[in-house]
Design an enzyme around this catalytic site. Sequence first.
Site, PDB file in Angstrom:
ATOM      1  N   GLY A   1       0.842  -1.172   0.016  1.00 25.02           N
ATOM      2  CA  GLY A   1       0.113   0.003  -0.092  1.00 25.02           C
ATOM      3  C   GLY A   1       0.652   1.324   0.085  1.00 25.02           C
ATOM      4  N   ASN A   2       0.273   2.488   0.179  1.00 23.23           N
ATOM      5  CA  ASN A   2       0.941   3.795   0.310  1.00 23.23           C
ATOM      6  C   ASN A   2       0.384   4.617   1.499  1.00 23.23           C
ATOM      7  OD1 ASN A   2      -0.537   5.383  -0.975  1.00 23.23           O
ATOM      8  ND2 ASN A   2      -0.330   3.853  -2.897  1.00 23.23           N
TER       9      ASN A   2
END
Length: 405
Positions: free
Chosen positions: A210-211
Amino acid sequence: MTALKGKHIVLGITGGIAAYKSAILARLFVKAGAEVQVVMTPAAREFITPVTMSALTDKPVITEFFTANTGEWHSHVDIGLWADAMVIAPATASTIAKMAHGVADNMLVTTYLSAKAPVFIAPAMDLDMFAHPSTTANLKTLAGYGNHIIEPAAGELASHLIGKGRMEEPEVIFSVIERFFGDTAELAGKHVLITAGPTYEKIDPVRFIGNYSTGKMGIALADAAAARGADVTVVAGPVDVKPTHPRVKVVKVESARQMLEKCEDLFDETSIAIFAAAVADYAPAEYADTKIKREHTQVPTLRLIKNPDIAKTLSSKKHPGQLTIGFALETDNEKVNAAEKLASKNLDLIVLNSLRDAGAGFGTDTNKVTILSPAGIIADTPLKSKREVAADIINAILKYDPFTH
Ligand code: C5P
């Protein structure tokens, strides 16, 4: 001149601890030039006095159908028709239930049933009461009748328990109503599609790639487009932020592929698509059905495959009259890179954030952007709140006429 100047607001107050905040709300409305008529339930008088409310609003507070000593009849029909908006804050579980089922045993509920104006409801109660299925069902019924629900916030409650049920702050309630009246119609009848937030690419049932994107910018854009009359759908990855405008719908997805699928379903009827999501560039090539164990003989290798480019895929299918807008988050050679991205993704406009600017980019509440069209820079904003930047971006889109560039 504020959007609320001269507006007639019926402020309904019910019997909850949060009633003390209604005084602040009344004050905000009055300061913005609105006329406020307070209608209290009998229970509300135990929490805040009619004297306080009438002093703040310059009008006698109405609680009963009659004034006892004069016999003066208070017409709920007249008050309902006088109103440009009715705001019920705080709204207790009991009043919400009565409103949902037409139990007109007090002045507030009868006024509500007679009101032709938009109604805003700010629930306030203990977390268990708020979470009870009957409250959920009643609020759903009220939303289904077209009322605007101003969701309570999570935090410490009067019971000292922590949870969701705290009435939204008066300033937030005020801004929801102010924005409602401040809406303009440049985008009325138009559908705006916005991608927002990160994407999560599953590795196994408990892990993902993810980020740090929070979705704040995308959600702010959604509210700003809705304030110009658009019907907005946000296709969002896992985010916590919520839009406040009632014309914004959020569709939640997790991965880039799911995001693309939803956007493809919606793209045909879309006039303007804004790609504000931080889409993961890669996803794991394989998904492990069970948790990858630590007790491997070898350290596992994660093989990645490229994710679809949502902005590029949809922009290549654009038909005349559709506008697509992308974002570029750059660290060096910013304008050149952004212009290249604009062309390679077939976008009409690109919004450049530079990571060199303090306060711009992921997770912050502020941003500073440069907007480019194929002809070059069309707008530049100083550092300001993401909400203000969102309004500037929507303005730039409205001003942009692709046929003159
Ligand atoms: O190529 P880059 O990721 O820098 O491009 C950013 C722009 O493209 C943003 O508008 C982003 O939302 C969009 N994008 C996308 N799908 C991807 C990657 C980026 O829609 N897979």
